[in-house]
Design an enzyme around this catalytic site. Structure first.
Site, mmCIF file in Angstrom:
data_model
loop_
_atom_site.group_PDB
_atom_site.id
_atom_site.type_symbol
_atom_site.label_atom_id
_atom_site.label_comp_id
_atom_site.label_asym_id
_atom_site.label_seq_id
_atom_site.Cartn_x
_atom_site.Cartn_y
_atom_site.Cartn_z
ATOM 1 N N VAL A 1 66.671 46.405 56.036
ATOM 2 C CA VAL A 1 66.278 47.409 55.048
ATOM 3 C C VAL A 1 66.047 48.771 55.699
ATOM 4 C CG1 VAL A 1 64.490 48.083 53.397
ATOM 5 C CG2 VAL A 1 65.281 45.711 53.481
ATOM 6 N N CYS B 1 63.755 37.521 50.103
ATOM 7 C CA CYS B 1 63.395 38.145 48.818
ATOM 8 C C CYS B 1 63.205 37.113 47.722
ATOM 9 C CB CYS B 1 64.466 39.160 48.419
ATOM 10 S SG CYS B 1 64.455 40.660 49.419
ATOM 11 N N ARG C 1 67.021 34.229 58.077
ATOM 12 C CA ARG C 1 65.624 34.031 57.693
ATOM 13 C C ARG C 1 65.503 33.213 56.413
ATOM 14 N NH1 ARG C 1 63.395 39.980 57.357
ATOM 15 N NH2 ARG C 1 65.543 40.302 56.649
ATOM 16 N N THR D 1 57.963 44.366 50.287
ATOM 17 C CA THR D 1 57.630 43.664 49.055
ATOM 18 C C THR D 1 56.257 43.010 49.177
ATOM 19 O OG1 THR D 1 59.958 43.192 48.647
ATOM 20 C CG2 THR D 1 58.347 41.880 47.441
ATOM 21 N N THR E 1 57.930 40.892 54.756
ATOM 22 C CA THR E 1 56.710 40.251 54.251
ATOM 23 C C THR E 1 57.062 38.811 53.889
ATOM 24 O OG1 THR E 1 57.229 41.369 52.151
ATOM 25 C CG2 THR E 1 55.398 42.246 53.441
ATOM 26 N N ASP F 1 60.863 50.821 65.994
ATOM 27 C CA ASP F 1 60.756 49.369 65.881
ATOM 28 C C ASP F 1 60.054 48.847 67.127
ATOM 29 O OD1 ASP F 1 62.354 47.121 63.984
ATOM 30 O OD2 ASP F 1 61.678 46.375 65.934
#
Length: 460
Positions: free
Chosen positions: A22, A265, A336, A125, A90, A40
């Site tokens: 993202v 997500c 992930r 999120t 998240t 990062d």
């Protein structure tokens, strides 16, 4: 000049905290218009970006080589920016409760380097309330500054779809919010620099946070419905895809498909919403029911693979199964929360050896996360069953004749293609003797053709 004007005139910079699937595309997009610091905590990732390598494959190596993003893992460089965008993951914990560790850590890092007059926008999120009730206190504690006086906050949920080359940051309406009208206008103007289709101003930060979680919860529920239909129709020996194609001729039928629902997500966000609801005393009856169906689909696929192998008179303990695709979605290296791993674990419980083929998956992440190594297509031989779990573009070039060779056809008849086999007198023996199990989760192959060629074919 106000902050927006200073940013546009390159007097001030913006920063991106978190350069994953993202954050990195956002940084690259902004860098075409203004000065950007890309931060990062992972040194190795920063080094790849500096070398012009895009490990996410979201924008490509050429874009990374030519971008003006100032990549760094030195957190003190954040002091050079006055507009900060936090885009860290998240995830959920083992007990499926929100894991806010990354966003809290990012808030601490940013707080240590926050300067007066800054605006901080979170994209991660979260459930409603996280930005103002959890992140703001951390920023204040670490910086010694006061929110609303020394710095402002906003929230703009990410909508980037990894692997999707059509729906990008520039082409998706961006929801923005701010703690007050002044902040909202400033956040909107900054994002309008890169979002061609414009922004939508949410009336509050909590509204924007809530909008994000329900977007993915809605998709999750619709896919869960398709998965339940698949389970029902399989018991009736009805092809689900054929049913959906027929139903899809109605103008208002929602065209979803059954499948594995993982990733960072859709497979995660509903838990953020229901967690917050439970804190408020409401226990979800509908959302979590759909989530349970989707969470169990990996096991369901594995069980049906074993059933098909038994029907094909295969010895289960010691059998070999090849799985094509392990990323959480097609044409994306991200592994992930991939539900393909659930299939692998369940098959291994039966004593089955699993070999995974995926030319797209991030090998290092796959090994770190799950301890799984990848195989090349040409290494797949003497297989008892093949599962196509992800519809990568590379897999669409594989035909049923190619698959035949993976089951050991070369050893039975020393010929290169099924067409050559069909030309021999041994063709009938070849087809009848070999009962190839093909599990086609994504519907990549034609069911009728596969069955005519002797495959024991099954799909959701």
């Amino acid at each position: 000049m106000n902050l927006y004007e200073k940013i546009v005139n390159r007097v001030e910079k913006i920063s991106l905290i978190g350069l994953g699937y993202v954050g990195m595309p956002i940084a690259v997009a902004f860098a075409k218009k203004i000065d950007v610091i890309g931060f990062d905590i992972h040194d190795e990732k920063i080094e790849l970006y500096k070398k012009g390598i895009d490990p996410t494959k979201e924008v490509g190596n050429d874009v990374i080589k030519n971008t003006t993003v100032d990549f760094t893992s030195d957190e003190t460089r954040l002091k050079e920016s006055k507009f900060h965008i936090v885009a860290v993951p998240t995830p959920v914990k083992e007990d499926r409760t929100p894991d806010l560790t990354p966003v809290k850590s990012a808030s601490r890092t940013l707080g240590r380097n926050l300067t007066k007059g800054s605006i901080v926008v979170f994209e991660s999120t979260v459930y409603p309330g996280v930005t103002e009730e959890i992140c703001v206190p951390i920023l204040e504690k670490e910086s010694g500054l006061k929110c609303g006086i020394d710095f402002k906050v906003g929230y703009s949920p990410e909508r980037i779809n990894p692997g999707d080359k059509e729906h990008r940051l520039e082409t998706i309406t961006k929801v923005v919010s701010g703690m007050d009208s002044e902040t909202l206008d400033m956040v909107a103007k900054v994002y309008e620099l890169v979002v061609d289709v414009g922004v939508y101003k949410a009336e509050s930060i909590k509204v924007a946070e809530a909008a994000k979680v329900i977007e993915n919860a809605q998709r999750d529920i619709n896919i869960a419905f398709m998965n339940e239909l698949s389970i029902i129709f399989n018991t009736m020996d009805i092809d689900t895809k054929a049913v959906l194609e027929a139903a899809g001729t109605k103008w208002n039928f929602l065209k979803f498909s059954p499948g594995l629902v993982g990733g960072h997500c859709i497979g995660v966000d509903p838990y953020y919403l229901t967690y917050k609801a439970e804190q408020m005393g409401y226990y979800s009856q509908f959302i979590l029911s759909g989530r349970k169906i989707n969470d169990d689909m990996g096991k369901y696929v594995a069980e049906n693979t074993v059933k098909q192998m038994i029907k094909a008179n295969k010895q289960i303990n010691g059998a070999k199964v090849a799985i094509f695709g392990i990323t959480f979605k097609e044409n994306c290296p991200d592994v992930r929360n991939t539900k393909v791993v659930d299939i692998i674990k369940e098959l291994e419980e039966y004593g089955i050896e699993v070999k995974v083929v995926d030319p797209v998956a991030d090998k290092e992440d796959l090994w770190k996360e799950y301890g799984i190594n990848l195989f090349k297509t040409e290494e797949i031989k003497h297989i008892d069953a093949v599962i196509f779990a992800v519809s990568h573009e590379e897999f669409k070039g594989i035909n049923l004749s190619d698959l035949t060779m993976m089951y050991g056809a070369r050893e039975l008849i020393n010929l290169e293609t099924l067409e050559e086999v069909a030309a021999t007198s041994e063709f009938d023996v070849f087809v009848n003797r070999k009962n190839y199990v093909l599990i086609d989760i994504k519907g990549l192959f034609d069911r009728k053709e596969a069955e005519e060629m002797g495959y024991r074919y099954w799909r959701l």
